[in-house]
Write a protein that holds these residues in place. Structure first.
Motif, PDB file in Angstrom:
ATOM      1  N   ARG A 102     -38.330 -11.286  15.745  1.00  0.00           N
ATOM      2  CA  ARG A 102     -39.267 -10.251  14.750  1.00  0.00           C
ATOM      3  C   ARG A 102     -38.882  -9.862  13.582  1.00  0.00           C
ATOM      4  N   GLY A 103     -39.404  -9.691  12.391  1.00  0.00           N
ATOM      5  CA  GLY A 103     -39.488  -9.606  11.281  1.00  0.00           C
ATOM      6  C   GLY A 103     -39.184 -10.505   9.864  1.00  0.00           C
ATOM      7  N   LEU A 104     -38.584 -12.187  11.012  1.00  0.00           N
ATOM      8  CA  LEU A 104     -38.452 -12.791  10.122  1.00  0.00           C
ATOM      9  C   LEU A 104     -39.531 -14.107   9.990  1.00  0.00           C
ATOM     10  N   ARG A 105     -38.874 -14.825   8.859  1.00  0.00           N
ATOM     11  CA  ARG A 105     -39.826 -15.846   8.707  1.00  0.00           C
ATOM     12  C   ARG A 105     -39.932 -16.959   7.878  1.00  0.00           C
ATOM     13  N   VAL A 106     -38.771 -18.147   8.304  1.00  0.00           N
ATOM     14  CA  VAL A 106     -38.691 -18.934   6.929  1.00  0.00           C
ATOM     15  C   VAL A 106     -39.841 -20.043   6.746  1.00  0.00           C
ATOM     16  N   ASP A 107     -38.663 -20.357   5.474  1.00  0.00           N
ATOM     17  CA  ASP A 107     -40.234 -21.262   5.551  1.00  0.00           C
ATOM     18  C   ASP A 107     -40.694 -22.354   5.729  1.00  0.00           C
ATOM     19  N   VAL A 108     -38.965 -23.271   5.786  1.00  0.00           N
ATOM     20  CA  VAL A 108     -38.823 -24.757   6.867  1.00  0.00           C
ATOM     21  C   VAL A 108     -37.643 -24.277   7.478  1.00  0.00           C
ATOM     22  N   MET A 109     -38.063 -24.500   8.952  1.00  0.00           N
ATOM     23  CA  MET A 109     -36.882 -25.094   9.862  1.00  0.00           C
ATOM     24  C   MET A 109     -36.818 -26.363   9.911  1.00  0.00           C
ATOM     25  N   GLY A 110     -35.535 -26.907   9.507  1.00  0.00           N
ATOM     26  CA  GLY A 110     -35.129 -28.272  10.106  1.00  0.00           C
ATOM     27  C   GLY A 110     -33.713 -28.197  11.529  1.00  0.00           C
ATOM     28  N   LEU A 111     -34.391 -29.150  12.253  1.00  0.00           N
ATOM     29  CA  LEU A 111     -33.788 -29.379  13.940  1.00  0.00           C
ATOM     30  C   LEU A 111     -32.768 -31.113  13.576  1.00  0.00           C
ATOM     31  N   GLY A 112     -31.996 -31.354  13.606  1.00  0.00           N
ATOM     32  CA  GLY A 112     -31.240 -32.355  13.404  1.00  0.00           C
ATOM     33  C   GLY A 112     -30.912 -33.340  14.387  1.00  0.00           C
ATOM     34  N   PRO A 113     -30.535 -34.396  14.042  1.00  0.00           N
ATOM     35  CA  PRO A 113     -30.567 -35.003  15.379  1.00  0.00           C
ATOM     36  C   PRO A 113     -29.306 -34.734  16.430  1.00  0.00           C
ATOM     37  N   LYS A 114     -28.231 -33.971  15.905  1.00  0.00           N
ATOM     38  CA  LYS A 114     -27.375 -33.489  16.821  1.00  0.00           C
ATOM     39  C   LYS A 114     -27.710 -31.760  17.543  1.00  0.00           C
ATOM     40  N   GLY A 115     -28.239 -31.121  16.859  1.00  0.00           N
ATOM     41  CA  GLY A 115     -28.778 -29.911  17.110  1.00  0.00           C
ATOM     42  C   GLY A 115     -28.422 -29.186  16.527  1.00  0.00           C
ATOM     43  N   TRP A 155     -33.446 -13.179   2.975  1.00  0.00           N
ATOM     44  CA  TRP A 155     -32.491 -13.964   2.862  1.00  0.00           C
ATOM     45  C   TRP A 155     -31.417 -14.045   3.968  1.00  0.00           C
ATOM     46  N   GLN A 156     -30.942 -12.967   3.586  1.00  0.00           N
ATOM     47  CA  GLN A 156     -29.458 -13.081   4.354  1.00  0.00           C
ATOM     48  C   GLN A 156     -29.004 -12.771   5.783  1.00  0.00           C
ATOM     49  N   GLY A 157     -30.768 -12.493   6.496  1.00  0.00           N
ATOM     50  CA  GLY A 157     -30.968 -12.327   7.929  1.00  0.00           C
ATOM     51  C   GLY A 157     -31.428 -13.881   8.292  1.00  0.00           C
ATOM     52  N   TYR A 158     -31.649 -14.657   7.598  1.00  0.00           N
ATOM     53  CA  TYR A 158     -31.927 -15.506   8.554  1.00  0.00           C
ATOM     54  C   TYR A 158     -30.463 -16.421   8.744  1.00  0.00           C
ATOM     55  N   LEU A 159     -29.431 -15.908   8.343  1.00  0.00           N
ATOM     56  CA  LEU A 159     -28.119 -17.117   8.458  1.00  0.00           C
ATOM     57  C   LEU A 159     -28.017 -16.696  10.201  1.00  0.00           C
ATOM     58  N   ARG A 189     -26.940 -23.968   9.076  1.00  0.00           N
ATOM     59  CA  ARG A 189     -26.795 -24.054   7.617  1.00  0.00           C
ATOM     60  C   ARG A 189     -27.776 -23.381   6.969  1.00  0.00           C
ATOM     61  N   PHE A 190     -27.560 -22.770   5.841  1.00  0.00           N
ATOM     62  CA  PHE A 190     -29.430 -22.106   4.758  1.00  0.00           C
ATOM     63  C   PHE A 190     -29.024 -22.746   3.538  1.00  0.00           C
ATOM     64  N   PHE A 191     -30.398 -23.147   2.834  1.00  0.00           N
ATOM     65  CA  PHE A 191     -30.351 -23.420   1.638  1.00  0.00           C
ATOM     66  C   PHE A 191     -31.863 -23.185   0.721  1.00  0.00           C
ATOM     67  N   TRP A 192     -31.410 -22.525  -0.318  1.00  0.00           N
ATOM     68  CA  TRP A 192     -32.474 -22.395  -1.474  1.00  0.00           C
ATOM     69  C   TRP A 192     -33.183 -24.111  -1.568  1.00  0.00           C
ATOM     70  N   THR A 211     -31.637 -22.234 -11.469  1.00  0.00           N
ATOM     71  CA  THR A 211     -30.694 -22.137 -10.565  1.00  0.00           C
ATOM     72  C   THR A 211     -29.310 -21.413 -10.623  1.00  0.00           C
ATOM     73  N   GLU A 212     -29.418 -20.508 -11.600  1.00  0.00           N
ATOM     74  CA  GLU A 212     -28.139 -20.243 -11.554  1.00  0.00           C
ATOM     75  C   GLU A 212     -27.610 -18.575 -10.721  1.00  0.00           C
ATOM     76  N   LEU A 213     -29.575 -19.000 -10.126  1.00  0.00           N
ATOM     77  CA  LEU A 213     -29.646 -17.467  -9.806  1.00  0.00           C
ATOM     78  C   LEU A 213     -29.157 -17.423  -8.625  1.00  0.00           C
ATOM     79  N   LEU A 214     -29.120 -18.372  -7.457  1.00  0.00           N
ATOM     80  CA  LEU A 214     -28.654 -18.360  -6.615  1.00  0.00           C
ATOM     81  C   LEU A 214     -27.530 -18.371  -6.310  1.00  0.00           C
ATOM     82  N   PRO A 215     -27.319 -18.146  -4.751  1.00  0.00           N
ATOM     83  CA  PRO A 215     -25.672 -18.088  -4.678  1.00  0.00           C
ATOM     84  C   PRO A 215     -24.920 -19.231  -4.307  1.00  0.00           C
ATOM     85  N   GLN A 216     -23.964 -18.867  -4.674  1.00  0.00           N
ATOM     86  CA  GLN A 216     -23.263 -19.791  -4.790  1.00  0.00           C
ATOM     87  C   GLN A 216     -22.622 -20.835  -3.335  1.00  0.00           C
ATOM     88  N   GLU A 217     -22.633 -20.106  -2.515  1.00  0.00           N
ATOM     89  CA  GLU A 217     -22.052 -20.085  -0.943  1.00  0.00           C
ATOM     90  C   GLU A 217     -22.790 -20.619  -0.202  1.00  0.00           C
TER      91      GLU A 217
END
Length: 143
Positions: free
Chosen positions: A34-47, A67-71, A76-79, A87-93
């Motif tokens: 509740r209160g969070l909505r991610v743009d894309v959630m990917g589910l991989g072949p190994k879960g 965005w930090q609430g999505y972690l 894994r988290f991507f922009w 892209t220099e605005l985006l956190p390196q981690e």
């Protein structure tokens, strides 16, 4: 069809297409809690679960305070941004994907922080339920 999409939706489309090349399936505008909505959630072949946030401009990125609430809901988290994004605005981690409406490329792999087994199970069940509901709504919009 892409002419009707907003810039962030175009990025999400390209990301979803690219994820399929890695064996992933995806759901856009996924609500992990509740209160969070991610743009894309990917589910991989190994879960594995990836969250991808699509940012179409500097202002779009700077106005995102959640965005930090999505972690805690992914391995894994991507922009995902276009080629003109500073892209220099985006956190390196965090991971970085360059995308357009037709495809994407992973530029920087996000570090892995594995979900606890109970949370993974809950998220995979929610992912499946949401995807099934969306498919059902396409076939029976009056449901």
């Amino acid at each position: 069809m892409t002419l009707d999409l907003q810039p962030g939706q175009k990025l999400a489309r390209g990301v979803a297409r690219h994820l399929t090349a890695h064996g992933f399936v995806s759901v856009e505008e996924f609500v992990p809690a509740r209160g969070l909505r991610v743009d894309v959630m990917g589910l991989g072949p190994k879960g594995e679960l990836w969250v991808i946030e699509c940012k179409s401009s500097r202002a779009d990125y700077q106005s995102d305070a959640k965005w930090q609430g999505y972690l805690e809901w992914c391995d894994r988290f991507f922009w995902a941004v276009d080629t003109d994004f500073p892209t220099e605005l985006l956190p390196q981690e965090t991971g970085l994907i360059i995308a357009d409406a037709y495809d994407a490329e992973i530029i920087r792999m996000a570090p892995e922080d594995k979900l606890a087994p109970a949370r993974r199970k809950k998220m995979i069940q929610k992912f499946a339920t949401d995807a099934a509901r969306r498919l059902h709504m396409l076939r029976d919009p009056r449901l």
